[in-house]
Design a protein around this motif. Structure first.
Motif, PDB file in Angstrom:
ATOM      1  N   ASP A 239       4.018  -3.931  13.286  1.00  0.00           N
ATOM      2  CA  ASP A 239       2.893  -4.124  12.373  1.00  0.00           C
ATOM      3  C   ASP A 239       1.946  -5.227  12.815  1.00  0.00           C
ATOM      4  OD1 ASP A 239       4.003  -2.128  10.917  1.00  0.00           O
ATOM      5  OD2 ASP A 239       4.191  -3.261   9.044  1.00  0.00           O
ATOM      6  N   GLU A 263       1.909   6.915   7.003  1.00  0.00           N
ATOM      7  CA  GLU A 263       1.211   6.637   5.750  1.00  0.00           C
ATOM      8  C   GLU A 263       1.725   5.352   5.111  1.00  0.00           C
ATOM      9  OE1 GLU A 263      -1.449   8.140   4.654  1.00  0.00           O
ATOM     10  OE2 GLU A 263      -1.366   9.371   6.466  1.00  0.00           O
ATOM     11  N   LYS A 264       3.043   5.154   5.169  1.00  0.00           N
ATOM     12  CA  LYS A 264       3.613   3.912   4.644  1.00  0.00           C
ATOM     13  C   LYS A 264       3.089   2.711   5.423  1.00  0.00           C
ATOM     14  CE  LYS A 264       8.013   5.732   2.867  1.00  0.00           C
ATOM     15  NZ  LYS A 264       9.495   5.667   3.025  1.00  0.00           N
ATOM     16  N   ARG A 265       2.993   2.853   6.744  1.00  0.00           N
ATOM     17  CA  ARG A 265       2.510   1.754   7.579  1.00  0.00           C
ATOM     18  C   ARG A 265       1.066   1.409   7.236  1.00  0.00           C
ATOM     19  NH1 ARG A 265       3.700   3.606  12.377  1.00  0.00           N
ATOM     20  NH2 ARG A 265       5.364   2.130  12.902  1.00  0.00           N
ATOM     21  N   LYS A 266       0.235   2.425   7.104  1.00  0.00           N
ATOM     22  CA  LYS A 266      -1.176   2.182   6.796  1.00  0.00           C
ATOM     23  C   LYS A 266      -1.333   1.507   5.439  1.00  0.00           C
ATOM     24  CE  LYS A 266      -3.186   5.878   9.602  1.00  0.00           C
ATOM     25  NZ  LYS A 266      -3.990   7.129   9.603  1.00  0.00           N
ATOM     26  N   SER A 267      -0.553   1.971   4.448  1.00  0.00           N
ATOM     27  CA  SER A 267      -0.617   1.347   3.123  1.00  0.00           C
ATOM     28  C   SER A 267      -0.170  -0.103   3.183  1.00  0.00           C
ATOM     29  CB  SER A 267       0.262   2.123   2.137  1.00  0.00           C
ATOM     30  OG  SER A 267      -0.213   3.438   1.964  1.00  0.00           O
ATOM     31  N   ARG A 268       0.883  -0.352   3.936  1.00  0.00           N
ATOM     32  CA  ARG A 268       1.423  -1.707   4.063  1.00  0.00           C
ATOM     33  C   ARG A 268       0.390  -2.637   4.712  1.00  0.00           C
ATOM     34  NH1 ARG A 268       5.847  -0.080   6.290  1.00  0.00           N
ATOM     35  NH2 ARG A 268       5.299  -0.478   8.463  1.00  0.00           N
ATOM     36  N   PHE A 270      -2.883  -2.222   4.906  1.00  0.00           N
ATOM     37  CA  PHE A 270      -4.093  -2.353   4.105  1.00  0.00           C
ATOM     38  C   PHE A 270      -3.888  -3.251   2.885  1.00  0.00           C
ATOM     39  CE2 PHE A 270      -7.150  -0.763   0.897  1.00  0.00           C
ATOM     40  CZ  PHE A 270      -8.323  -1.055   1.584  1.00  0.00           C
ATOM     41  N   GLU A 271      -2.702  -3.149   2.283  1.00  0.00           N
ATOM     42  CA  GLU A 271      -2.441  -3.896   1.053  1.00  0.00           C
ATOM     43  C   GLU A 271      -2.120  -5.361   1.297  1.00  0.00           C
ATOM     44  OE1 GLU A 271       0.679  -1.811  -0.897  1.00  0.00           O
ATOM     45  OE2 GLU A 271      -0.529  -0.008  -1.282  1.00  0.00           O
ATOM     46  N   HIS A 272      -1.515  -5.666   2.441  1.00  0.00           N
ATOM     47  CA  HIS A 272      -1.015  -7.027   2.655  1.00  0.00           C
ATOM     48  C   HIS A 272      -1.764  -7.814   3.734  1.00  0.00           C
ATOM     49  CE1 HIS A 272       2.373  -6.263   0.003  1.00  0.00           C
ATOM     50  NE2 HIS A 272       2.594  -5.134   0.636  1.00  0.00           N
ATOM     51  N   LEU A 277     -10.390  -0.008   6.192  1.00  0.00           N
ATOM     52  CA  LEU A 277     -10.008   1.402   6.309  1.00  0.00           C
ATOM     53  C   LEU A 277     -10.517   2.002   7.618  1.00  0.00           C
ATOM     54  CD1 LEU A 277     -10.597   2.709   2.662  1.00  0.00           C
ATOM     55  CD2 LEU A 277      -8.410   2.428   3.855  1.00  0.00           C
TER      56      LEU A 277
END
Length: 324
Positions: A239, A263-268, A270-272, A277
């Motif tokens: 990451d 998808e989990k990686r992208k969310s992680r 973007f959120e943290h 985007l």
């Protein structure tokens, strides 16, 4: 400088050591389709032996005839053009009306070629500057890859590793991917701080480093000739490296993992973390072309194929063919 031209340089030095005379040919301009780009090398020995190429074969045959007739017996460089007229273009297998221009060095500077070989072996990037009026050659070490240039008076060609590939993780896929990329002319760096993965690493011509991957990305001074692929499956390593890579000018950034994991990686990320985007959209994942690959060597092939497609501007065409 691609792998073919590196082989030409090796042949040139070997022939010179054996006492053979040879001429060096450089593609300087092309119009229409051409199998070899500007900057490509070929050498032709006095007995007709060839290393490298400048076309699909017909022009090489004509150059061999010219060599046998003594047209390359001088010392000063000069130019040759093929395909100026449509009839000549058809004769030499060029597109109708196309043109191929070469710079011919009948007696290339062997000491400069030897020095160039040493610099390339040290993974240096070098500009070779040839002045046609007196055959003077100058070598200049530079920081980034450069395009060849030709103004009718001087020829400048680029030599050394034009493309770089950073692999995060020294696992099985990297052990297949690294030598494949090296064969295509990439300067390959493998980063993995886990000693259990690096202790048995024995792949030649690859730089291995034990820094944290995000530090390796920063230290690499990434430019638009770099590709970065995360292969560890460990978010602590992948990451942070991806975070730096996606903000960089790298032409390709990829990560191993399923669609769901991507998808989990992208969310992680973007959120943290501070990432946009549009930067996340640059991430290739699941990494590699969809060719049904399952084994590490097959996955390595798919990854390198996708990197090559992106590098050559063919990724959209490949994507459309896979969809259709």
């Amino acid at each position: 400088m691609d792998t073919l031209d590196t082989q030409v340089l090796e042949s040139a030095l070997r022939w010179a050591a054996q006492g053979f005379r040879f001429a060096l040919f450089t593609v300087v301009q092309t119009w229409g389709s051409s199998p070899r780009p500007p900057g490509a090398w070929m050498i032709l020995r006095e007995d007709g032996l060839i290393s490298g190429s400048v076309s699909g074969g017909c022009i090489e045959d004509d150059l061999m005839v010219k060599m046998s007739e003594g047209e390359f017996a001088g010392h000063l460089p000069f130019t040759l053009k093929y395909g100026v007229a449509a009839e000549e273009a058809r004769r030499f297998g060029l597109p109708c009306g196309g043109t191929l221009e070469l710079v011919v060095e009948p007696c290339p500077d062997i000491s400069a070629l030897s020095q160039l070989s040493v610099l390339i072996s040290q993974r240096k990037r070098v500009l070779r500057k040839l002045r046609l009026s007196d055959a003077t050659v100058q070598l200049e070490v530079i920081d980034q890859a450069a395009e060849p240039s030709w103004d009718g008076v001087s020829l400048v060609t680029f030599h050394g590793p034009a493309w770089r590939l950073l692999l995060i993780g020294a696992g099985q896929i990297s052990k297949f991917l690294a030598p494949m990329a090296t064969a295509l002319g990439y300067q390959v760096l493998v980063c993995d701080p886990r000693i259990e993965y690096t202790q048995e690493w024995e792949i030649p011509n690859v730089t291995l480093c034990a820094e944290m991957p995000d530090d390796a990305v920063v230290q690499m001074q990434v430019d638009a000739h770099c590709a970065i692929v995360a292969l560890t499956h460990d978010p602590k390593l992948d990451d942070m490296a991806l975070l730096e890579a996606l903000k960089s000018p790298a032409f390709y950034v990829g990560a191993l993992g399923s669609v769901r994991n991507q998808e989990k990686r992208k969310s992680r990320l973007f959120e943290h973390f501070d990432i946009t985007l549009s930067q996340l959209e640059r991430l290739h994942g699941p990494v590699g072309l969809s060719i049904g690959s399952r084994t590490p060597p097959e996955i390595a092939v798919s990854i390198l194929a996708e990197i090559t497609a992106v590098k050559n501007g063919a990724s959209s065409r490949l994507r459309d063919s896979l969809v259709n």
